[in-house]
Write a protein that holds these residues in place. Structure first.
Motif, PDB file in Angstrom:
ATOM      1  N   SER A  23      25.863  -8.189 -13.937  1.00 26.06           N
ATOM      2  CA  SER A  23      25.346  -8.252 -15.304  1.00 26.06           C
ATOM      3  C   SER A  23      25.344  -6.885 -15.967  1.00 26.06           C
ATOM      4  O   SER A  23      25.069  -5.865 -15.331  1.00 26.06           O
ATOM      5  CB  SER A  23      23.934  -8.834 -15.302  1.00 26.06           C
ATOM      6  OG  SER A  23      23.105  -8.114 -14.408  1.00 26.06           O
TER       7      SER A  23
ATOM      8  N   THR B   3      28.333 -11.193 -16.654  1.00 25.42           N
ATOM      9  CA  THR B   3      27.314 -11.625 -17.599  1.00 25.42           C
ATOM     10  C   THR B   3      26.988 -10.436 -18.490  1.00 25.42           C
ATOM     11  O   THR B   3      26.653  -9.357 -17.994  1.00 25.42           O
ATOM     12  CB  THR B   3      26.047 -12.089 -16.866  1.00 25.42           C
ATOM     13  OG1 THR B   3      26.360 -13.224 -16.064  1.00 25.42           O
ATOM     14  CG2 THR B   3      24.951 -12.452 -17.857  1.00 25.42           C
TER      15      THR B   3
ATOM     16  N   VAL C 183      24.834  -8.995 -21.872  1.00 21.73           N
ATOM     17  CA  VAL C 183      23.728  -9.184 -22.804  1.00 21.73           C
ATOM     18  C   VAL C 183      23.805  -8.095 -23.866  1.00 21.73           C
ATOM     19  O   VAL C 183      23.946  -6.913 -23.538  1.00 21.73           O
ATOM     20  CB  VAL C 183      22.368  -9.108 -22.086  1.00 21.73           C
ATOM     21  CG1 VAL C 183      21.226  -9.381 -23.076  1.00 21.73           C
ATOM     22  CG2 VAL C 183      22.304 -10.075 -20.921  1.00 21.73           C
TER      23      VAL C 183
ATOM     24  N   ASP D 251      30.266 -14.266 -19.681  1.00 15.31           N
ATOM     25  CA  ASP D 251      29.143 -15.154 -19.982  1.00 15.31           C
ATOM     26  C   ASP D 251      28.235 -14.358 -20.926  1.00 15.31           C
ATOM     27  O   ASP D 251      27.452 -13.515 -20.490  1.00 15.31           O
ATOM     28  CB  ASP D 251      28.414 -15.525 -18.688  1.00 15.31           C
ATOM     29  CG  ASP D 251      27.260 -16.480 -18.925  1.00 15.31           C
ATOM     30  OD1 ASP D 251      27.213 -17.098 -20.004  1.00 15.31           O
ATOM     31  OD2 ASP D 251      26.398 -16.590 -18.033  1.00 15.31           O
TER      32      ASP D 251
ATOM     33  N   HIS E 244      25.427 -13.379 -23.685  1.00 18.53           N
ATOM     34  CA  HIS E 244      24.079 -13.706 -24.152  1.00 18.53           C
ATOM     35  C   HIS E 244      23.755 -12.804 -25.337  1.00 18.53           C
ATOM     36  O   HIS E 244      23.744 -11.574 -25.201  1.00 18.53           O
ATOM     37  CB  HIS E 244      23.045 -13.496 -23.043  1.00 18.53           C
ATOM     38  CG  HIS E 244      23.241 -14.404 -21.874  1.00 18.53           C
ATOM     39  ND1 HIS E 244      22.428 -15.487 -21.623  1.00 18.53           N
ATOM     40  CD2 HIS E 244      24.176 -14.389 -20.884  1.00 18.53           C
ATOM     41  CE1 HIS E 244      22.847 -16.108 -20.533  1.00 18.53           C
ATOM     42  NE2 HIS E 244      23.908 -15.458 -20.070  1.00 18.53           N
TER      43      HIS E 244
ATOM     44  N   VAL F   2      21.080 -11.466 -27.904  1.00 18.91           N
ATOM     45  CA  VAL F   2      19.644 -11.294 -28.120  1.00 18.91           C
ATOM     46  C   VAL F   2      19.358 -11.367 -29.619  1.00 18.91           C
ATOM     47  O   VAL F   2      20.061 -10.766 -30.431  1.00 18.91           O
ATOM     48  CB  VAL F   2      19.180  -9.945 -27.538  1.00 18.91           C
ATOM     49  CG1 VAL F   2      17.750  -9.620 -27.968  1.00 18.91           C
ATOM     50  CG2 VAL F   2      19.288  -9.964 -26.011  1.00 18.91           C
TER      51      VAL F   2
ATOM     52  N   ALA G  71      13.069 -10.434 -25.110  1.00 18.05           N
ATOM     53  CA  ALA G  71      14.248 -10.860 -24.347  1.00 18.05           C
ATOM     54  C   ALA G  71      14.630  -9.829 -23.296  1.00 18.05           C
ATOM     55  O   ALA G  71      14.899 -10.169 -22.135  1.00 18.05           O
ATOM     56  CB  ALA G  71      15.418 -11.109 -25.302  1.00 18.05           C
TER      57      ALA G  71
END
Length: 253
Positions: free
Chosen positions: A95, A118, A120, A137, A139, A141, A160
């Motif tokens: 990540s 992953t 973010v 993947d 994400h 925020v 988050a």
């Protein structure tokens, strides 16, 4: 040289270089450090500079924040080299947190297509560059989006980031130095950056050499919070050595 003439030259140096420091000025003008401090105090009272630890910066510098388009076009070659060097810090799997900023955005645009991670981010431009990546993947925020940076801030974003533990964060800064730490003009942006640092096991700062020694209004960490600084060859070897002596690895791309 009269005091007024010396102060005028100090002001010119501050505006040209972004900051001045007491000891260098004292050596240059062949006066005592205390004389320079009095000069800086006079310039500060006149609203021409703002005193910071060890020196001064031009008035307005603390609050200056260029928009995204201007940042994209500034030091473009250096930022490209920094982004390419940062690719080597991506984990094979796991990540990653990506901060807002033009250099981090260049890293996002260069992500290898065969990498599965992953990711973010709270930055809309960064997310847009990765939205179609087949192995990511992603994400995004949420929060209040600042127009100047196109990044989400405030309580939603902070909450988050408090709920995750990423392998590495790639973070940006408007200014960095051993004394001034990591700074940015906006308090809300600073709070998110602080939360990102806390949410990652490894912190990689992507910042070009022109930002070294700059100090802005909101401080969000110390250089000791950074495991690795990736910058460009414009950072003087003595400055890189001083940063490394304090415990942060430095790569000059």
């Amino acid at each position: 040289m009269y005091a007024a003439e010396r102060q005028q030259e100090i002001l010119r140096l501050a505006r040209d270089g972004g900051r001045v420091d007491v000891l260098s000025l004292a050596e240059s003008f062949q006066v005592t450090a205390e004389t320079i401090r009095r000069d800086l105090k006079s310039l500060d009272r006149a609203g021409l500079v703002r005193r910071v630890h060890g020196g001064a910066i031009p008035a307005g510098r603390l609050d200056f924040e260029p928009d995204l388009a201007e940042r994209e076009s500034t030091a473009a070659d250096e930022k490209d080299r920094i982004a390419q060097a940062a690719l080597g810090e991506l984990p094979e799997e796991g990540s990653v947190i990506l901060d807002a900023g033009s250099t981090v955005g260049r890293l996002a645009a260069a992500f290898p297509l065969d990498r599965s991670l992953t990711v973010v981010t709270h930055a809309l431009p960064v997310a847009a560059r990765l939205a179609d990546h087949p192995g990511i993947d992603l994400h995004l925020v949420g929060g209040r989006v600042r127009h100047r940076t196109r990044a989400a801030v405030d309580a939603w974003a902070l909450r988050a980031y408090s709920e995750i533990h990423a392998d590495v964060v790639f973070i940006g800064a408007n200014g960095y130095s051993a004394d001034g730490g990591l700074t940015t003009p906006d308090l809300a942006e600073a709070a998110v950056k602080r939360a990102q640092i806390a949410a990652a096991r490894r912190v990689v700062l992507l910042a070009d050499s022109a930002k070294h020694g700059q100090e802005h209004f909101a401080r969000f960490g110390d250089l000791s919070d950074v495991d690795l600084l990736i910058t460009d060859s414009g950072l003087a070897p003595k400055d890189a050595a001083a940063i490394e002596a304090a415990g942060t690895e430095v790569v000059r791309a």
